[in-house]
Design an enzyme around this catalytic site. Structure first.
Site, short mmCIF file in Angstrom:
data_model
loop_
_atom_site.label_atom_id
_atom_site.label_comp_id
_atom_site.label_asym_id
_atom_site.label_seq_id
_atom_site.Cartn_x
_atom_site.Cartn_y
_atom_site.Cartn_z
N GLY A 90 -4.67 21.16 -8.76
CA GLY A 90 -3.24 20.94 -8.45
C GLY A 90 -2.90 19.50 -8.13
N THR B 187 -2.30 15.69 -6.57
CA THR B 187 -1.49 15.20 -5.45
C THR B 187 -0.38 16.21 -5.15
OG1 THR B 187 -1.88 12.94 -6.22
CG2 THR B 187 -0.03 13.27 -4.72
N CYS B 188 0.28 16.65 -6.20
CA CYS B 188 1.49 17.47 -6.05
C CYS B 188 1.24 18.71 -5.20
CB CYS B 188 1.99 17.85 -7.43
SG CYS B 188 3.49 18.83 -7.42
N VAL C 131 8.00 -5.76 6.79
CA VAL C 131 6.99 -5.69 7.85
C VAL C 131 5.89 -6.66 7.47
CG1 VAL C 131 5.26 -4.19 8.91
CG2 VAL C 131 7.55 -3.29 8.41
N ALA D 76 5.30 3.91 3.06
CA ALA D 76 5.74 4.61 1.83
C ALA D 76 6.48 3.63 0.94
CB ALA D 76 6.63 5.79 2.20
N ALA E 229 6.23 15.03 -10.97
CA ALA E 229 5.37 16.12 -11.43
C ALA E 229 5.86 16.70 -12.76
CB ALA E 229 5.33 17.21 -10.36
N HIS F 158 32.97 32.23 -9.34
CA HIS F 158 33.60 31.83 -8.08
C HIS F 158 33.21 32.81 -6.98
CE1 HIS F 158 36.56 30.25 -5.29
NE2 HIS F 158 36.90 31.51 -5.02
P1 FAD Z 1 -2.11 13.88 -9.70
O1 FAD Z 1 -1.28 15.00 -9.20
O2 FAD Z 1 -2.29 12.71 -8.80
O3 FAD Z 1 -3.52 14.49 -10.07
C1 FAD Z 1 -4.58 13.71 -10.50
C2 FAD Z 1 -5.88 14.42 -10.18
O4 FAD Z 1 -6.94 13.73 -10.81
C3 FAD Z 1 -6.23 14.47 -8.69
O5 FAD Z 1 -6.43 15.79 -8.28
C4 FAD Z 1 -7.50 13.63 -8.58
O6 FAD Z 1 -8.40 14.14 -7.61
C5 FAD Z 1 -8.07 13.78 -9.97
N1 FAD Z 1 -8.97 12.68 -10.37
C6 FAD Z 1 -8.71 11.34 -10.32
N2 FAD Z 1 -9.74 10.65 -10.82
C7 FAD Z 1 -10.67 11.56 -11.19
C8 FAD Z 1 -11.95 11.48 -11.78
N3 FAD Z 1 -12.49 10.30 -12.14
N4 FAD Z 1 -12.65 12.61 -12.00
C9 FAD Z 1 -12.13 13.82 -11.68
N5 FAD Z 1 -10.91 13.97 -11.14
C10 FAD Z 1 -10.19 12.86 -10.90
N6 FAD Z 1 7.01 14.78 -7.65
C11 FAD Z 1 8.01 15.63 -7.98
O7 FAD Z 1 8.32 15.76 -9.17
N7 FAD Z 1 8.66 16.37 -7.02
C12 FAD Z 1 8.36 16.27 -5.71
O8 FAD Z 1 8.97 16.94 -4.88
C13 FAD Z 1 7.33 15.37 -5.33
N8 FAD Z 1 6.99 15.24 -4.03
C14 FAD Z 1 5.98 14.39 -3.69
C15 FAD Z 1 5.67 14.25 -2.35
C16 FAD Z 1 4.66 13.38 -1.96
C17 FAD Z 1 4.33 13.24 -0.49
C18 FAD Z 1 3.93 12.66 -2.94
C19 FAD Z 1 2.81 11.75 -2.54
C20 FAD Z 1 4.24 12.79 -4.28
C21 FAD Z 1 5.27 13.65 -4.67
N9 FAD Z 1 5.63 13.80 -6.00
C22 FAD Z 1 6.66 14.64 -6.35
C23 FAD Z 1 4.94 13.07 -7.09
C24 FAD Z 1 3.92 14.01 -7.75
O9 FAD Z 1 3.01 14.47 -6.78
C25 FAD Z 1 3.19 13.27 -8.86
O10 FAD Z 1 4.14 12.73 -9.77
C26 FAD Z 1 2.25 14.21 -9.61
O11 FAD Z 1 1.32 14.80 -8.74
C27 FAD Z 1 1.53 13.45 -10.71
O12 FAD Z 1 0.73 14.34 -11.42
P2 FAD Z 1 -0.59 13.88 -12.19
O13 FAD Z 1 -1.16 15.12 -12.77
O14 FAD Z 1 -0.27 12.74 -13.08
O15 FAD Z 1 -1.56 13.28 -11.06
P1 NAI Z 2 9.51 4.68 -3.97
O1 NAI Z 2 9.26 3.78 -5.10
O2 NAI Z 2 10.41 5.85 -4.15
O3 NAI Z 2 10.13 3.86 -2.75
C1 NAI Z 2 9.47 2.78 -2.16
C2 NAI Z 2 10.47 1.97 -1.35
O4 NAI Z 2 9.76 1.00 -0.62
C3 NAI Z 2 11.49 1.24 -2.22
O5 NAI Z 2 12.76 1.44 -1.68
C4 NAI Z 2 11.03 -0.21 -2.14
O6 NAI Z 2 12.10 -1.14 -2.27
C5 NAI Z 2 10.45 -0.24 -0.74
N1 NAI Z 2 9.47 -1.29 -0.51
C6 NAI Z 2 8.54 -1.79 -1.35
N2 NAI Z 2 7.81 -2.75 -0.74
C7 NAI Z 2 8.26 -2.84 0.53
C8 NAI Z 2 7.89 -3.60 1.66
N3 NAI Z 2 6.88 -4.47 1.61
N4 NAI Z 2 8.58 -3.43 2.80
C9 NAI Z 2 9.61 -2.54 2.87
N5 NAI Z 2 10.00 -1.78 1.83
C10 NAI Z 2 9.33 -1.91 0.68
O7 NAI Z 2 8.07 5.12 -3.47
P2 NAI Z 2 7.60 6.26 -2.49
O8 NAI Z 2 8.73 6.73 -1.63
O9 NAI Z 2 6.37 5.76 -1.84
O10 NAI Z 2 7.24 7.42 -3.49
C11 NAI Z 2 6.21 7.21 -4.47
C12 NAI Z 2 6.43 8.05 -5.68
O11 NAI Z 2 6.30 9.42 -5.40
C13 NAI Z 2 7.81 7.82 -6.27
O12 NAI Z 2 7.64 7.27 -7.55
C14 NAI Z 2 8.43 9.16 -6.38
O13 NAI Z 2 8.92 9.37 -7.66
C15 NAI Z 2 7.32 10.15 -6.07
N6 NAI Z 2 7.86 11.16 -5.17
C16 NAI Z 2 8.82 12.01 -5.66
C17 NAI Z 2 9.42 12.92 -4.82
C18 NAI Z 2 10.47 13.79 -5.37
O14 NAI Z 2 10.60 13.87 -6.58
N7 NAI Z 2 11.23 14.50 -4.54
C19 NAI Z 2 9.06 13.05 -3.42
C20 NAI Z 2 8.08 12.07 -3.00
C21 NAI Z 2 7.51 11.19 -3.87
#
Ligand code: FAD
Ligand code: NAI
Length: 463
Positions: free
Chosen positions: A40, A42-43, A234, A267, A318, A442
């Site tokens: 699964g 990161t997601c 920061v 973040a 995701a 509605h």
């Molecule tokens: P990942 O989900 O990062 O999966 C990659 C996998 O590869 C990992 O499990 C890792 O362990 C594995 N891997 C890496 N290298 C190796 C290796 N060499 N060998 C074997 N395995 C390996 N996106 C949304 O659309 N909606 C959201 O609400 C949302 N919320 C988020 C909240 C947070 C806190 C964070 C951090 C991200 C969020 N995202 C959200 C972003 C979303 O999680 C990512 O866009 C998504 O997980 C990317 O999918 P991926 O399959 O490319 O990579």
């Molecule tokens: P982000 O790219 O959304 O936001 C990072 C923020 O940090 C920006 O506003 C940027 O200007 C600011 N920033 C950059 N450098 C800085 C610094 N030195 N000091 C202060 N501010 C600074 O990245 P975020 O929130 O970390 O999320 C990462 C990824 O995860 C995003 O690409 C997002 O698409 C995905 N994600 C998606 C979610 C969703 O779809 N609901 C939920 C959480 C994450």
């Protein structure tokens, strides 16, 4: 190892596991390799799913505290954070086990360990077993971007991963970065009682989203108790016995001030993850941002090696990775797999929610597109009034000549669900008139979308 696979996918996040399932559906012999204990990515493990579980629970907590009494419901909520974290863990487990089931159902072979590409056609696991495969898919995702002077310990200075498992509600939480993670996880802890200060480098929150939406949303969050320090950076974080002292200065440089925090959430974005993958040895090219470089069919410069998801260009979402996974599997099967990057919705799951699809006004202006905007406030929507959730609006952007919808921006209740009717409309090349002439039930919040479409032609009924 005797078996030869049609496709071997490295990483089982949304991009990798969906690609695996679609490839198996199309008759391919599929292996996946994952280094995490559960599938699964990161997601499901430390991203979308746990954050949404905590957003849901904390929203109900906040509602019970602030909104129930005026509906005549008398409850005094108390917080059991340990139980809330168990609720979150159950959500993770339910989802990750679901993938085990789907892999079994589709006869996909899962391997546990860290994969290294030896060459096209050969992948090694943990330096031992070698898998022979016709095609390799890199779906290794992304990792937290670091900041010089701010060292993450996942206890007091946390990334999103640590922010999903704090052991107590911090009195003062400082969030660095007013992006999606900062505002979602900031909301979780604000609702549970933290005083949240957000330090953002730019002069606005949520870069990339519509500016009018972002400005209005910042006002709503300020009303909820958030403090914003925009155009600020920061420069250092120093840990004392029980505090973190942050040095903050104007982004353009100038006098520094100190902010005390009980916890700090870093973040500021995510970076592609390719550590230990052997890309250089295999000759796979990366771009200037460290992303695996791919062509229109997700092909790298090495024949037989492909990449999808966060590790390549495009939004780190995701559903974007999932759609790429499906498209690539179909291409490998000789079909016409395709992702429409112009219609990828994005949602911020706060209160109210923020959702968009297509172009922002700023993008249309920059491209010199002649467009019309139709806007409708939830204040004039019957259902929102009944629920007393009237903050926000819907904005539809359409081509001035053809009326084709080019973008939609929703700030309001259930924005993340409402956006999809516009996404479907855009996928079919629909016009604002098409949306406006579609009968909407509605009383629904979706009527606000229809009214915004009517407003494009200056004929909304309720405003
Ligand atoms: P990942 O989900 O990062 O999966 C990659 C996998 O590869 C990992 O499990 C890792 O362990 C594995 N891997 C890496 N290298 C190796 C290796 N060499 N060998 C074997 N395995 C390996 N996106 C949304 O659309 N909606 C959201 O609400 C949302 N919320 C988020 C909240 C947070 C806190 C964070 C951090 C991200 C969020 N995202 C959200 C972003 C979303 O999680 C990512 O866009 C998504 O997980 C990317 O999918 P991926 O399959 O490319 O990579
Ligand atoms: P982000 O790219 O959304 O936001 C990072 C923020 O940090 C920006 O506003 C940027 O200007 C600011 N920033 C950059 N450098 C800085 C610094 N030195 N000091 C202060 N501010 C600074 O990245 P975020 O929130 O970390 O999320 C990462 C990824 O995860 C995003 O690409 C997002 O698409 C995905 N994600 C998606 C979610 C969703 O779809 N609901 C939920 C959480 C994450």
């Amino acid at each position: 190892m005797a078996d030869t696979y049609d496709v071997t996918i490295i990483g089982t996040g949304p991009a990798g596991y969906v690609c695996a399932i679609r490839a198996a559906q199309l008759g391919m012999k599929v292996a996946v390799i994952e280094k995490r204990a559960t599938h699964g990515g990161t997601c499901l493990n430390v991203g979308c799913i746990p954050s949404k579980a905590l957003l849901h629970a904390s929203e109900l907590f906040g509602e019970a505290k602030h909104s129930f009494a005026r509906m005549g419901i008398g409850v005094t909520p108390s917080l059991d954070l340990v139980q809330m974290m168990k609720f979150k863990q159950e959500a993770i487990d339910g989802n990750t086990k679901g993938i085990d089931f789907l892999f079994k159902k589709n006869k996909i072979t899962p391997f546990r360990g860290t994969a290294k590409i030896l060459s096209a056609g050969k992948v090694q696991i943990d330096g031992k077993d070698i898998i022979e495969t016709k095609n390799i898919v890199i779906a290794t995702g992304s990792d937290v971007a670091g900041l010089k002077g701010v060292e993450v310990d996942e206890k007091r200075i946390v990334s999103s991963t640590g922010a999903l498992m704090l052991e107590k509600v911090p009195e003062n939480l400082v969030v660095i970065g007013a992006g999606v993670i900062g505002l979602e996880l900031g909301s979780v802890w604000a609702r549970l009682g933290a005083k949240v200060t957000v330090v953002e480098y730019l002069d606005r929150i949520l870069p990339g989203m519509d500016l009018e939406v972002a400005k209005t949303f910042q006002r709503f969050l300020t009303k909820q108790g958030f403090t914003f320090k925009l155009s600020s950076k920061v420069t250092a974080a120093q840990k004392t016995k029980d505090k973190v002292k942050l040095s903050v200065e104007p982004a353009a440089g100038g006098a520094s001030e100190t902010i005390d925090a009980d916890a700090v959430l870093l973040a500021i974005g995510r970076i592609p993850y390719t550590n230990g993958l052997g890309l250089d040895e295999a000759g796979v090219k990366r771009d200037a941002k460290g992303r695996v470089e791919v062509g229109p069919h997700f092909e790298t410069n090495v024949p037989g090696i492909y990449a999808i998801g966060d590790v390549i260009r495009g939004p780190m979402l995701a559903h974007k990775g999932e759609d790429e996974g499906v498209a690539l599997a179909e291409l490998l099967a000789g079909q016409a797999g395709h992702v429409n990057y112009d219609v990828i919705p994005s949602v911020v799951y706060t209160t109210p929610e923020v959702a968009q699809v297509g172009k922002t006004e700023e993008e249309l202006k920059a491209q010199g597109v002649d467009y019309k905007a139709g806007k409708f406030l939830f204040l004039a929507n019957g259902r929102a009034k009944a629920n007393q959730t009237t903050d926000g609006f819907v904005k539809i952007l359409a081509d001035a000549k053809t009326d084709r919808v080019l973008g939609a921006h929703i700030l309001g209740p259930q924005a993340g669900e409402l956006i999809h009717e516009v996404a479907v409309l855009m996928e079919f090349g629909g016009s604002a008139e098409d949306l406006a002439r579609t009968c909407h039930a509605h009383p629904t919040l979706a009527e606000a979308v229809k009214e915004a479409a009517l407003a494009v032609a200056g004929r909304a009924i309720h405003s």
